[in-house]
Scaffold this motif. Structure first.
Motif, PDB file in Angstrom:
ATOM      1  N   LEU A 195       0.834  -1.205   0.000  1.00 17.21           N
ATOM      2  CA  LEU A 195       0.000   0.000   0.000  1.00 17.21           C
ATOM      3  C   LEU A 195       0.866   1.251   0.000  1.00 17.21           C
ATOM      4  N   GLU A 196       1.891   1.295   0.849  1.00 17.41           N
ATOM      5  CA  GLU A 196       2.772   2.467   0.931  1.00 17.41           C
ATOM      6  C   GLU A 196       3.589   2.639  -0.338  1.00 17.41           C
ATOM      7  N   ASP A 197       3.893   1.527  -1.028  1.00 15.67           N
ATOM      8  CA  ASP A 197       4.689   1.591  -2.259  1.00 15.67           C
ATOM      9  C   ASP A 197       3.840   1.956  -3.467  1.00 15.67           C
ATOM     10  N   GLY A 198       2.537   2.161  -3.276  1.00 11.28           N
ATOM     11  CA  GLY A 198       1.675   2.553  -4.389  1.00 11.28           C
ATOM     12  C   GLY A 198       1.255   1.405  -5.275  1.00 11.28           C
ATOM     13  N   LYS A 199       1.453   0.154  -4.818  1.00  9.10           N
ATOM     14  CA  LYS A 199       1.029  -1.023  -5.592  1.00  9.10           C
ATOM     15  C   LYS A 199      -0.364  -1.420  -5.089  1.00  9.10           C
ATOM     16  N   TYR A 200      -1.357  -0.606  -5.522  1.00 11.43           N
ATOM     17  CA  TYR A 200      -2.666  -0.679  -4.892  1.00 11.43           C
ATOM     18  C   TYR A 200      -3.422  -1.958  -5.221  1.00 11.43           C
ATOM     19  N   ASP A 201      -3.355  -2.411  -6.455  1.00 10.37           N
ATOM     20  CA  ASP A 201      -4.064  -3.647  -6.798  1.00 10.37           C
ATOM     21  C   ASP A 201      -3.493  -4.833  -6.029  1.00 10.37           C
ATOM     22  N   GLU A 202      -2.166  -4.912  -5.909  1.00  7.32           N
ATOM     23  CA  GLU A 202      -1.544  -5.999  -5.166  1.00  7.32           C
ATOM     24  C   GLU A 202      -1.895  -5.896  -3.675  1.00  7.32           C
ATOM     25  N   ALA A 203      -1.971  -4.658  -3.172  1.00  8.73           N
ATOM     26  CA  ALA A 203      -2.316  -4.471  -1.760  1.00  8.73           C
ATOM     27  C   ALA A 203      -3.741  -4.938  -1.486  1.00  8.73           C
ATOM     28  N   VAL A 204      -4.681  -4.609  -2.403  1.00  5.81           N
ATOM     29  CA  VAL A 204      -6.072  -5.045  -2.228  1.00  5.81           C
ATOM     30  C   VAL A 204      -6.150  -6.564  -2.191  1.00  5.81           C
ATOM     31  N   ALA A 205      -5.427  -7.210  -3.131  1.00  2.00           N
ATOM     32  CA  ALA A 205      -5.448  -8.670  -3.166  1.00  2.00           C
ATOM     33  C   ALA A 205      -4.875  -9.255  -1.873  1.00  2.00           C
ATOM     34  N   ALA A 206      -3.800  -8.644  -1.352  1.00  2.31           N
ATOM     35  CA  ALA A 206      -3.166  -9.148  -0.127  1.00  2.31           C
ATOM     36  C   ALA A 206      -4.092  -8.976   1.079  1.00  2.31           C
ATOM     37  N   PHE A 207      -4.746  -7.816   1.193  1.00  3.23           N
ATOM     38  CA  PHE A 207      -5.659  -7.603   2.331  1.00  3.23           C
ATOM     39  C   PHE A 207      -6.890  -8.513   2.228  1.00  3.23           C
ATOM     40  N   GLU A 208      -7.380  -8.722   1.009  1.00  2.00           N
ATOM     41  CA  GLU A 208      -8.526  -9.615   0.844  1.00  2.00           C
ATOM     42  C   GLU A 208      -8.183 -11.032   1.277  1.00  2.00           C
ATOM     43  N   ALA A 209      -6.928 -11.476   1.003  1.00  2.33           N
ATOM     44  CA  ALA A 209      -6.513 -12.821   1.402  1.00  2.33           C
ATOM     45  C   ALA A 209      -6.453 -12.961   2.923  1.00  2.33           C
ATOM     46  N   LEU A 210      -6.302 -11.840   3.638  1.00  2.00           N
ATOM     47  CA  LEU A 210      -6.219 -11.875   5.108  1.00  2.00           C
ATOM     48  C   LEU A 210      -7.596 -11.951   5.775  1.00  2.00           C
ATOM     49  N   GLY A 211      -8.668 -11.787   4.970  1.00  2.00           N
ATOM     50  CA  GLY A 211     -10.011 -11.903   5.540  1.00  2.00           C
ATOM     51  C   GLY A 211     -10.296 -10.810   6.551  1.00  2.00           C
ATOM     52  N   ASP A 212     -10.711 -11.222   7.788  1.00  2.00           N
ATOM     53  CA  ASP A 212     -11.065 -10.237   8.807  1.00  2.00           C
ATOM     54  C   ASP A 212      -9.922  -9.961   9.778  1.00  2.00           C
ATOM     55  N   TYR A 213      -8.673 -10.245   9.362  1.00  2.00           N
ATOM     56  CA  TYR A 213      -7.527 -10.019  10.238  1.00  2.00           C
ATOM     57  C   TYR A 213      -7.339  -8.520  10.458  1.00  2.00           C
ATOM     58  N   ALA A 214      -7.256  -8.132  11.749  1.00  2.00           N
ATOM     59  CA  ALA A 214      -7.023  -6.734  12.136  1.00  2.00           C
ATOM     60  C   ALA A 214      -7.985  -5.814  11.367  1.00  2.00           C
ATOM     61  N   ASP A 215      -7.443  -4.715  10.720  1.00  2.00           N
ATOM     62  CA  ASP A 215      -8.283  -3.754   9.999  1.00  2.00           C
ATOM     63  C   ASP A 215      -8.149  -3.930   8.485  1.00  2.00           C
ATOM     64  N   SER A 216      -7.999  -5.189   8.038  1.00  2.00           N
ATOM     65  CA  SER A 216      -7.781  -5.458   6.610  1.00  2.00           C
ATOM     66  C   SER A 216      -8.900  -4.885   5.747  1.00  2.00           C
ATOM     67  N   ALA A 217     -10.150  -4.999   6.210  1.00  2.00           N
ATOM     68  CA  ALA A 217     -11.274  -4.487   5.414  1.00  2.00           C
ATOM     69  C   ALA A 217     -11.141  -2.983   5.185  1.00  2.00           C
TER      70      ALA A 217
END
Length: 626
Positions: free
Chosen positions: A360-382
């Motif tokens: 997310l900080e590196d500006g790779k937004y599509d990859e960040a979305v995919a990574a957070f989605e894979a984490l499900g409800d972990y922490a504040d991923s949503a």
């Protein structure tokens, strides 16, 4: 196509103000007749062919739009400069001629064999899309001025010339490949001529070839003191650079000498150390053999402890260190190898979350979305998924892809400043539509902007409408004027109409001017301008001997200047004209109305035709009897 000796040549680079193309060259040539073909069985030889004359024209596009067609009138003259031929609306079809491209030079226009010279009028140019430029049949094209080389402008100032070229290349121009200053920058009509040699429209802020703006390069050209200051700074910097290079060269030489001496010392030390190591090795071998056997048992016990506890703990600590240092992929791999040891599984999820944040900080937004989605409800991923989509939309907005940014922002609802940025997209789309002359799209986007942006778009509608109106397309301009609801802008529109009306008066297009002034009503001095136009039109009709029309116009002019006295004068001329045309009764009624005028009275009582057709037959009274 063979090169032929021209019979006549136009001046190079002929130009007319506002025209999107330059007539780069034009020649009249005589093309020799082709040799007749010989036929073995022909009873008679073929008659000889006459040479033919033709005109070749080369045009250059100086507009940012691509030209697809160009129309001209060609006027041909003989040796005594008598016009012998006119070729109207000759069309050049162009595949697509972009900016600065030339075309037409290979085409021949056949002309009369007596042709000795010619002139050209560019009447119409069509562009890719639907844009059209309309000129006129005017032949008043002027040659672009010969460019003045910089060398002549900087005579005996070679250092300043070199500095101007450096400043132009390094600070003014943006395209290094075209950044060579060759000529004095100057303006001509609605063009400006760049130092790099290219022709630019006055509306172009920067040279289309080198990217330099006109004002800075002209200002620098005229400011010898600034050039001298820059030259002194350059020479000082060059001297400092040369001194630094000398010092650096001396430093490197000293370091190389010291390195060579150090290498020689180390080589001697290594030889001595090698000899000492060989001696100690022989001694250690003897000691090892005396104590190694009792240690084997102790080593076996240590190996069990090492494998079951010490090594896994060591690897766990190493994996944790990788995680703390932000090396998430390496940490995930290290924790995975530990299996179920301690909390390795939980630390893998922690590392994946850290990696998603880094994406997310590196500006790779599509990859960040995919990574957070894979984490499900972990922490504040949503929430981080929404943040990543929001940042991606902002980046798209900054790139100018406003429609795409809209599609990315709208699903985000009221997140942060989403609604403000949606409005900004509509504003930028609206301004772009105005720039591209898409009035329908501009109106649609205008409906979504806030008050501040609405005011700016209102001004844009007003300016665009005036621009189109001045170009002669009133119907299209009215589409923009209909969008202007801000009353403070209406005087600008009225001023444009007023200026157009004055210009039409100067061009003697009185009916069109009257329509404008009457439409403006009480604006400025339109009432007086209406009288003035009637008066001028009356004078023109009077000069053409259209006395009936002139009389109507003088009467419509009211109390403008000497319109009243001109009515009497014109009435008299109309009566005389009617009499000469055999319209005796009409002439009588016309002159009888101004019988108090001495000239009218004299003619009524002296011309016998009035007695024959009027007085003697009782049609009307004789002024002598009154």
């Amino acid at each position: 196509m063979p090169d032929l000796e021209p019979l006549f040549e136009l001046k190079e680079n002929l130009y007319k103000e506002t025209c999107p193309a330059v007539l780069q060259s034009g020649v009249l040539v005589q093309i020799p007749a082709a040799a007749p073909e010989t036929q073995a069985e022909a009873p008679q030889p073929a008659p000889p062919q006459e040479p033919r004359s033709a005109v070749r024209l080369t045009f250059r596009n100086i507009d940012s739009r691509a030209i697809t067609a160009l129309f001209i009138d060609l006027h041909v003259f003989d040796k005594v400069n008598t016009e012998i031929e006119v070729i109207r609306d000759r069309r050049y079809l162009v595949p697509v001629a972009g900016r600065d491209e030339t075309f037409g030079g290979e085409e021949e226009i056949p002309v009369d064999a007596a042709a000795n010279s010619f002139s050209v009028a560019i009447k119409r140019i069509e562009f890719e899309g639907e844009d059209v430029w309309n000129g006129s049949a005017s032949l008043l094209f002027d040659a672009l001025p010969a460019r003045r080389p910089l060398e002549s402008a900087f005579a005996e100032e070679e250092k300043l010339l070199a500095q101007y070229r450096r400043d132009f290349r390094d600070t003014l121009a943006e395209n290094a490949e075209k950044a060579e200053a060759v000529f004095e920058p100057e303006t001509y009509k609605d063009l400006w001529l760049c130092a790099c040699g290219e022709i630019n429209r006055a509306s172009e802020e920067k040279c289309f070839a080198c990217g330099a703006a006109y004002e800075p390069q002209r200002a620098l050209f005229e400011d010898r003191e600034k050039l001298q200051e820059n030259l002194e700074a350059f020479e000082k910097a060059e001297a400092e650079r040369a001194e630094q290079e000398r010092i650096e060269a001396e430093r490197r030489a000293a370091e190389e000498r010291a390195a060579a001496e150090e290498a020689a010392r180390k080589a001697a030390e290594e030889r001595a150390a090698a000899e000492e190591r060989a001696r100690k090795k022989r001694l250690h071998r003897k000691i090892f053999l005396s104590i190694s056997i009792p240690l084997f048992a102790l080593a076996a016990v240590f190996a069990v402890v090492l494998i079951t506890y010490l090594i896994p703990q060591h690897n766990y600590d190493a994996a944790a260190a990788l995680l703390e240092s932000g090396k998430y992929d390496a940490a995930i791999e290290a924790f995975s190898e530990l299996g179920r040891y301690s909390d390795s599984t939980e630390r893998i999820t922690e590392a994946e979350y850290g990696k998603a944040l880094q994406l997310l900080e590196d500006g790779k937004y599509d990859e960040a979305v995919a990574a957070f989605e894979a984490l499900g409800d972990y922490a504040d991923s949503a929430e981080q998924i929404t943040e990543a989509k929001y940042r991606k939309a902002l980046k798209t907005l900054e790139s100018g892809a406003y429609n795409e940014a809209l599609s990315q922002l709208e699903p985000l609802g009221d997140y942060k400043e989403t609604q403000e940025n949606i409005e900004l997209c509509y504003f930028n789309l609206g301004m772009k539509a105005v720039e591209e002359d898409d009035v329908t799209a501009a109106a649609e986007h205008y409906a979504h902007v806030n008050a501040a942006h609405a005011e700016e778009m209102q001004q844009a509608f007003c300016d665009k409408g005036i621009e189109i109106y001045n170009a002669g397309d009133e119907a299209h301009a009215q589409e923009y004027f209909d969008l202007v609801t801000e009353e403070s802008l209406l005087p600008q529109i009225n001023a444009a109409y007023y200026a157009r009306g004055l210009a039409l008066v100067e061009d003697a297009d009185y009916d069109a001017a009257l329509a404008i002034f009457e439409k403006l009503g009480d604006y400025e001095d339109c009432a007086e301008q209406i009288q003035r136009v009637h008066y001028l039109k009356a004078e023109a009709l009077y000069d053409e001997a259209d006395y009936a029309g002139a009389l109507d116009e003088f009467e419509a002019a009211g109390d403008y200047e000497d319109a009243a006295s001109r009515i009497t004068e014109t009435t008299y001329q109309l009566g005389v004209q009617q009499l000469e045309n055999g319209e005796v009764l009409d002439s009588y009624y016309t002159l009888y109305a101004i019988r108090d005028d001495a000239d009218a009275y004299a003619l009524l009582v002296s011309d016998s035709r009035y007695y024959i057709y009027v007085y003697d037959v009782g049609v009307g009274p004789n002024p002598l009897d009154e």
